[in-house]
Design an enzyme around this catalytic site. Structure first.
Site, short mmCIF file in Angstrom:
data_model
loop_
_atom_site.label_atom_id
_atom_site.label_comp_id
_atom_site.label_asym_id
_atom_site.label_seq_id
_atom_site.Cartn_x
_atom_site.Cartn_y
_atom_site.Cartn_z
N CYS A 178 -65.81 -61.54 34.87
CA CYS A 178 -65.68 -62.70 35.11
C CYS A 178 -64.60 -62.90 36.27
O CYS A 178 -64.52 -63.78 37.10
CB CYS A 178 -64.89 -63.69 34.04
SG CYS A 178 -63.44 -62.92 33.05
N GLY B 32 -67.64 -67.31 28.13
CA GLY B 32 -68.81 -67.00 28.25
C GLY B 32 -69.31 -67.81 29.56
O GLY B 32 -68.42 -68.21 30.40
N SER B 33 -70.36 -68.14 29.73
CA SER B 33 -70.87 -68.96 30.91
C SER B 33 -70.52 -70.62 30.65
O SER B 33 -70.49 -70.91 29.95
CB SER B 33 -72.43 -68.88 30.83
OG SER B 33 -72.99 -69.57 29.98
N ASN B 34 -70.51 -71.05 31.94
CA ASN B 34 -70.32 -72.53 31.92
C ASN B 34 -71.21 -73.34 31.19
O ASN B 34 -70.73 -74.56 30.65
CB ASN B 34 -70.24 -72.87 33.20
CG ASN B 34 -68.47 -72.61 34.09
OD1 ASN B 34 -68.51 -71.55 34.17
ND2 ASN B 34 -67.79 -73.36 34.29
N GLY C 242 -70.40 -73.02 27.69
CA GLY C 242 -69.01 -73.68 27.36
C GLY C 242 -69.05 -74.84 27.22
O GLY C 242 -68.38 -75.68 26.62
N GLU D 99 -63.29 -69.91 27.85
CA GLU D 99 -62.96 -69.17 29.18
C GLU D 99 -64.41 -68.99 29.91
O GLU D 99 -65.27 -68.44 29.09
CB GLU D 99 -62.05 -68.18 28.72
CG GLU D 99 -60.63 -68.25 28.59
CD GLU D 99 -59.73 -69.31 29.63
OE1 GLU D 99 -60.28 -68.93 30.67
OE2 GLU D 99 -58.90 -69.98 29.34
N GLU E 248 -71.80 -68.20 40.28
CA GLU E 248 -71.55 -67.03 39.95
C GLU E 248 -72.89 -66.42 39.81
O GLU E 248 -73.72 -66.72 39.05
CB GLU E 248 -70.97 -67.33 38.68
CG GLU E 248 -70.28 -65.97 38.00
CD GLU E 248 -69.57 -66.14 36.68
OE1 GLU E 248 -70.47 -66.92 35.63
OE2 GLU E 248 -68.77 -65.58 36.23
N LYS F 36 -69.09 -64.32 16.00
CA LYS F 36 -70.36 -64.23 16.41
C LYS F 36 -70.51 -63.38 17.91
O LYS F 36 -70.05 -63.96 18.91
CB LYS F 36 -71.22 -65.33 16.89
CG LYS F 36 -72.71 -65.18 16.75
CD LYS F 36 -73.57 -66.26 17.87
CE LYS F 36 -73.57 -65.84 19.29
NZ LYS F 36 -74.05 -64.61 19.47
P1 NAD Z 1 -73.32 -66.88 27.48
O1 NAD Z 1 -72.74 -68.18 27.61
O2 NAD Z 1 -74.79 -66.85 27.65
O3 NAD Z 1 -72.89 -66.23 25.91
C1 NAD Z 1 -71.62 -66.32 25.45
C2 NAD Z 1 -71.84 -66.39 24.05
O4 NAD Z 1 -72.19 -67.63 23.62
C3 NAD Z 1 -72.74 -65.13 23.29
O5 NAD Z 1 -72.10 -64.89 22.15
C4 NAD Z 1 -74.00 -66.06 22.95
O6 NAD Z 1 -74.78 -65.76 22.23
C5 NAD Z 1 -73.30 -67.51 22.69
N1 NAD Z 1 -74.08 -68.73 22.78
C6 NAD Z 1 -74.88 -69.11 23.78
N2 NAD Z 1 -75.56 -70.35 23.59
C7 NAD Z 1 -74.65 -70.97 22.60
C8 NAD Z 1 -74.73 -72.15 22.16
N3 NAD Z 1 -75.62 -73.09 22.20
N4 NAD Z 1 -73.67 -72.38 20.97
C9 NAD Z 1 -72.78 -71.41 20.64
N5 NAD Z 1 -72.79 -70.36 21.28
C10 NAD Z 1 -73.68 -69.73 22.22
O7 NAD Z 1 -72.35 -65.80 28.37
P2 NAD Z 1 -72.74 -64.29 28.49
O8 NAD Z 1 -73.83 -64.19 29.59
O9 NAD Z 1 -72.57 -63.48 27.27
O10 NAD Z 1 -71.40 -63.59 29.66
C11 NAD Z 1 -71.00 -64.12 30.67
C12 NAD Z 1 -70.43 -65.19 31.25
O11 NAD Z 1 -69.20 -65.00 30.85
C13 NAD Z 1 -69.82 -65.07 32.71
O12 NAD Z 1 -70.18 -66.41 33.20
C14 NAD Z 1 -68.73 -64.65 32.82
O13 NAD Z 1 -67.87 -65.09 33.95
C15 NAD Z 1 -68.12 -65.35 31.38
N6 NAD Z 1 -66.68 -64.61 31.22
C16 NAD Z 1 -65.60 -65.43 31.13
C17 NAD Z 1 -64.46 -64.89 30.91
C18 NAD Z 1 -63.25 -65.29 31.14
O14 NAD Z 1 -62.02 -64.72 30.55
N7 NAD Z 1 -63.20 -66.42 31.84
C19 NAD Z 1 -64.40 -63.49 30.71
C20 NAD Z 1 -65.78 -62.64 30.38
C21 NAD Z 1 -66.94 -63.21 30.59
#
Ligand code: NAD
Length: 488
Positions: free
Chosen positions: A289, A233-235, A238, A255, A390, A180
């Protein structure tokens, strides 16, 4: 304005077929450089679609895992070749869909191709050890087995590299995949899946379902036939995923965010340090990130560093990432732009001095894009919100320190621990930094951003679930160890 009938519709990919979502709804993926341009229509899917994708992945599992690593690797080589043929198309789609500049998008696509080739090779490398048994007549060894069906949930900021650095190791070690992608980058994801389809991957081995995190993401995380979930994605997201996976005993890997520091020591090469701070903090509009966001500068070079930084930041050209004159593109979404602007207001409210930027960029007809000026705050203290949370945008916070010890203490005084860098010529300072900095990636005389695909990558503290991705470390998440005892 683009009319809806001119816009291409992208479908889900389930069981080797391109299909509409079960409720037949689509949503727009728009160009952040011009919100009136619709890049594509993507499926707004449901739990039912996820169920079909997981069932297909489960059916395909037995045959896929029974292939040799070399045979699975051959498919990865074919996917890489297909992506290489379509490199310009993929990179242009990425730039139009999420805004990073075309050279960055090309670089990322080439990285995705290299990752595929790297893991194709891993299919021929050792996966176990022989361990002396206490029984002299027995053979004892370890082997690796796939988890089964793996759910991949990815963000928009590296829409090619991240899905590939998750899918390629998942596949080479014998797992099947349901991905997804983020909605903001789902058209780019569809291009990767087209390459996977072109490579002739067996039916059901890779499936893609697009749509919202709360519906599609949640359905993947909660599905009892999904054996592992790899998330970036975001904390906030996560944490929810980790709790849900733990509750049903699924393996998970998270991550997440960063608040990455750079330390500029008094003996640093200031020109190099300025270049690294600009590149690490502002490339990709600060949406990495590993982006630099806190800049600790020793007092004796603070003013000269600041002056050089300001000179350089003024040269940054903002604009559409498709134009060769652009160095920094827009924020990826209106939401992201508003988040960045709200942090800028917080910084001002907390008493930091705005040195540069601090507002939307609307010059040269940019008012329909999600542009913001690169922004530098001076006189920041470490407890301010802009030094702790962040922001995920092109905002740098300058913090004056007297000693390296003070810089290290403050640099560690955040909940994140993803990457960090230092500029210094002193070996003792380098060693203190290597030993004392709480970050999964530490870089010396180099910017905080920059990850090599053959090395492990992941964070400490709240940046990660403490697993590592990429390189040979990926085998730890995507397989389980089986210990075998054989007595003839
Ligand atoms: P996000 O958490 O909003 O979304 C990430 C993914 O999770 C998307 O596909 C989203 O649709 C999905 N998602 C959202 N809610 C969900 C839920 N309840 N259950 C399951 N999936 C869900 O993050 P974003 O805005 O897409 O990305 C930015 C973030 O990602 C920043 O915090 C950045 O630091 C982090 N990031 C981390 C790394 C790393 O390797 N540590 C790399 C790139 C980005």
């Amino acid at each position: 304005m683009t009319t809806i009938t001119q816009v291409k519709k992208y479908l889900n990919y389930i069981n080797g077929e391109w299909v509409s979502s079960s409720r037949g709804c689509v949503e727009r993926s728009i160009n952040p450089a011009n919100k009136n341009e619709v890049v594509g229509l993507i499926q707004s899917s449901t739990e039912e679609d996820v169920n079909k994708a997981v069932a297909a992945a489960k059916r395909a599992q037995k045959k896929w895992r029974s292939l040799s690593g070399t045979e699975r690797g051959d498919f990865l080589y074919k996917i890489a070749n297909s992506m290489e043929r379509r490199l310009d198309e993929i990179a242009e789609t990425m730039t139009k869909e999420m805004g990073k500049t075309l050279p960055e998008a090309k670089g990322e696509t080439m990285r995705g191709i290299s990752i595929l080739r790297y893991y194709a090779g891993e299919g021929m490398r050792k996966t176990g050890d022989v361990i002396p048994s206490s029984d002299s007549q027995a053979l004892m060894f370890t082997t690796r087995v796939p988890l089964g069906v793996v759910g991949v949930i990815s963000p928009w900021n590296f829409p090619v590299a991240i899905p590939i650095w998750k899918m390629a190791p998942a596949l080479i070690y014998g797992n099947t995949v349901v991905i997804k992608p983020a909605q903001e980058a789902a058209v780019t994801a569809a291009k990767i899946i087209e390459c996977i389809d072109e490579a002739g991957i067996p039916t059901g081995v890779v499936n893609m379902v697009t749509g919202s995190g709360s519906i599609v993401g949640t359905a993947i995380v909660n599905h009892s036939d999904v054996n592992g979930i790899t998330f970036t994605g975001s904390n906030a997201t996560g944490k929810k995923i980790g709790q849900a996976a733990l509750a049903r005993g699924a393996k998970y890997q998270l991550e997440m965010g960063g608040k990455n520091p750079v330390i500029i020591a008094g003996d640093a090469d200031l020109d190099l340090a300025v270049e690294g701070t600009i590149s690490g903090g502002l490339r990709s509009t600060g949406q990495k990130c590993t982006a630099t966001s806190r800049v600790f500068v020793q007092a004796d070079v603070y003013d000269s560093f600041k002056e050089k930084l300001l000179e350089r930041v003024k040269e940054i050209t903002i604009g559409n990432g498709m134009e060769s004159s652009t160095w920094m593109g827009p924020c990826t979404s209106e939401n992201q732009l508003n988040t960045v602007l709200s942090y800028i207001e917080k910084g001002k409210g907390e008493g930091a001095t705005l040195l540069y930027g601090g507002e939307r960029y609307t010059a040269n007809g940019a008012e329909d894009g999600f542009y913001v000026y690169p922004t530098i705050f001076d006189d920041v203290t470490n407890e301010m919100v802009i030094a702790q949370e962040e922001i995920f945008g092109p905002v740098l916070a300058l913090i004056k320190v007297n000693t390296i010890e003070e810089a290290l203490t403050l640099a560690n005084d955040v909940e994140f621990g993803l990457s960090a860098s230092i500029y210094t010529k002193d070996i003792g300072t380098m060693m203190s930094f290597i030993n004392e900095m709480d970050a999964g990636l530490v870089r010396i005389n180099s910017e905080t951003a920059g990850v090599e695909l053959q090395a492990p990558f992941g964070g400490m503290k709240q940046s990660s679930s403490h697993s590592r991705e990429q390189g040979q470390a990926a085998i730890e998440f995507f397989t389980a160890i089986k210990t075998v005892f054989v007595k003839a």
